[in-house]
Design an enzyme around this catalytic site. Structure first.
Site, mmCIF file in Angstrom:
data_model
loop_
_atom_site.group_PDB
_atom_site.id
_atom_site.type_symbol
_atom_site.label_atom_id
_atom_site.label_comp_id
_atom_site.label_asym_id
_atom_site.label_seq_id
_atom_site.Cartn_x
_atom_site.Cartn_y
_atom_site.Cartn_z
ATOM 1 N N GLU A 234 -5.634 0.142 4.780
ATOM 2 C CA GLU A 234 -5.365 0.259 6.055
ATOM 3 C C GLU A 234 -6.331 -0.950 7.236
ATOM 4 O O GLU A 234 -6.466 -0.576 8.195
ATOM 5 C CB GLU A 234 -5.192 1.174 6.895
ATOM 6 C CG GLU A 234 -3.997 1.600 6.134
ATOM 7 C CD GLU A 234 -3.678 3.616 6.792
ATOM 8 O OE1 GLU A 234 -3.690 3.675 7.470
ATOM 9 O OE2 GLU A 234 -2.344 4.008 6.156
ATOM 10 N N GLU A 337 1.018 3.999 -0.846
ATOM 11 C CA GLU A 337 0.310 5.396 -0.272
ATOM 12 C C GLU A 337 1.495 5.664 0.907
ATOM 13 O O GLU A 337 1.758 5.062 1.519
ATOM 14 C CB GLU A 337 -0.596 5.371 0.695
ATOM 15 C CG GLU A 337 -0.843 6.845 1.865
ATOM 16 C CD GLU A 337 -1.963 6.448 2.204
ATOM 17 O OE1 GLU A 337 -3.458 6.133 1.996
ATOM 18 O OE2 GLU A 337 -2.284 6.707 3.783
#
Length: 486
Positions: A234, A337
């Site tokens: 991220e 994810e």
């Protein structure tokens, strides 16, 4: 005359040899002839959980009419080759696993990694250093050690590595593993903390690239081959937990000037590199910047993505996966994810959580994704441990007070894909005639087709499964998912 005879003999020999060469083996065309269909169903407000519910046969199919709901499969139209489905073995998962009884540990391992007793996970993700799903922040080196002389994975040997080894063993001895960092060390970052974002300082690009190589070699020494690494988890999110920010240009330059060349130099050029590893919303822009640069692109296997773009209240951006796939068809797509956020024990059996998985998996596969990885494989009855309180759901939870395992509907929805679509399967064309259903299909190497069909409505639906001039008629309960094997 002797010379002419010799030449003629050689020519004859050369002509006689070539016709005997073997022709390439032809792939057998898929057929419905003499096929039976086994239907497996999971449905809300029932006891059906990956339960065999029907054995059907194909019959002649006339032209379907508009009042019928139909699923059309065209086996001759083939797309991406499937790699695997799995979940992340985090510190949190490993710590909770260690608290289970031996009996429950065996049950848990079989539930995920055994193809017969469980749902046959064939892929796993893990972390490089700590993430929020660790009991606390930690590092493999002492602070300030730019030469990595203190590097050690001793921390991981207590819980995480033993669980990974048991997962590999249960899955049959081989499972691709990939690893992701959440943050470089505090001294390497602009904010001098592993938490709350900050950026990797340029003077530490090389030491940080060296850390990936150290990690991969250390895990391989433990008998855990690392198939791939992603650059950063991220990279556009400033989180309260371990995080680090990279613009698209930052990631491109780190990739092409440091990470890619370092892995190659260290004899790890076979380890794949995954870019982005963040939500679907900005993935097209990140792909354009990195994949349009030949020097960066040559090091990148593909792009990873998550599903949390819905934090804004918007809908999932499934079409962005398709946009990257059509623009860069030589790059692979992997869902790296997803989990249901904001843990609440009252919602263990909340059906929309499972439907979120089914919707995402069908759309992502239909848009070109080759692999799909859930987040934590196991959490406790509080949705942790998580050292910053970011408690979430997992497909299986363990109540550490009773020692019992709690299976959520999400576990079964994932299983409708992972149990029946096996590595090296190929996706084939599948479409539905009404938005009440969604569907995808994969042809396995053993010649068996797996068609997954999801009903997200409040009503039971009768539908046709049509392949060429053959069909079968199936009933799917309200809020249910089915896998048809034929």
């Amino acid at each position: 005359m002797k010379k002419i005879g010799f030449i003629i003999t050689c020519l004859c020999l050369s002509f006689s040899v070539h016709p005997q060469q073997k022709k390439p083996k032809q792939t057998k065309e898929f057929t419905t002839n003499n096929k039976t269909i086994t239907v497996y169903t999971t449905a809300d407000n029932t006891k059906l959980r990956l339960t065999p519910t029907d054995n059907l046969k194909f019959s002649p199919s006339p032209q379907p009419v508009e009042t019928e709901i139909s699923v059309f499969v065209e086996p001759s139209k083939k797309f991406q080759t499937f790699m695997g489905i799995g979940g992340a073995i985090t510190d949190a998962s490993a710590e909770i696993f260690a608290k289970l009884s031996k009996e429950k540990q065996t049950e848990f391992l079989n539930a995920y990694y055994d193809t017969q007793k469980g749902i046959g996970y064939s892929l796993l993700r893990t972390t490089i250093q700590s993430s929020d799903f660790s009991s606390g922040s930690y590092s493999y080196i002492k602070e300030g050690d730019t030469e990595l002389k203190t590097f050690s994975i001793e921390h991981d040997k207590e819980f995480r590595i033993p669980l990974i080894k048991q997962a590999i063993k249960t899955s049959g001895g081989k499972i691709p593993a990939y690893a992701t960092p959440w943050s470089p060390n505090a001294f390497m970052k602009s904010n001098k903390s592993v938490l709350k974002g900050g950026k990797l300082l340029p003077e530490f690009y090389q030491p940080w690239a060296n850390m990936y190589a150290k990690f991969i070699k250390a895990y391989e020494k433990e008998g855990i081959p690392i198939w791939a690494t992603s650059v950063q988890n991220e990279p556009m999110a400033t989180q309260t937990w371990e995080s680090c920010l990279y613009t698209a240009e930052d990631e491109r330059d780190f990739l092409k000037n440091f990470l890619g060349p370092t892995l190659k130099k260290e004899g790890l050029g076979n380890v794949k590199i995954i870019a982005w590893d963040h939500n679907r919303d900005l993935m097209v822009q990140r792909a354009n910047v990195i994949f349009s640069d030949p020097e960066a692109s040559k090091y990148v296997w593909g792009m990873g993505f998550h599903w949390y773009e819905t934090w804004t209240g918007a809908q999932p951006m499934f079409e962005n996966v398709a946009r990257v796939h059509e623009a860069y068809p030589d790059k692979k797509l992997i869902f790296t994810e997803g989990c249901v956020e904001r843990f609440n024990a009252a919602k263990y059996q909340f059906w929309p959580n499972a439907e979120r998985y089914g919707t995402s998996m069908i759309n992502d596969f239909n848009n070109g994704t080759v692999a799909w990885t859930d987040w934590n494989i196991l959490l406790d009855q509080f949705g942790g441990p998580n050292h910053v309180g970011n408690f979430c759901f997992a497909p299986i939870h363990a109540d550490t007070t009773t020692g019992e395992l709690i299976y959520t509907p999400s576990y079964y929805y994932i299983g409708h894909f992972s149990k029946f679509i096996r590595p090296n399967a190929v996706r084939v064309s599948t479409s539905v005639s009404r938005s009440h259903l969604s569907s995808t299909s994969f042809l396995n190497k053993d010649g068996k087709m797996a068609t997954i069909i999801m009903n997200h409505t409040d009503n039971e639906i009768t539908y046709n499964l049509i392949i060429a001039t053959k069909k079968t008629v199936v009933k799917i309960p309200a809020h249910a998912i089915q896998t048809l094997i034929y």
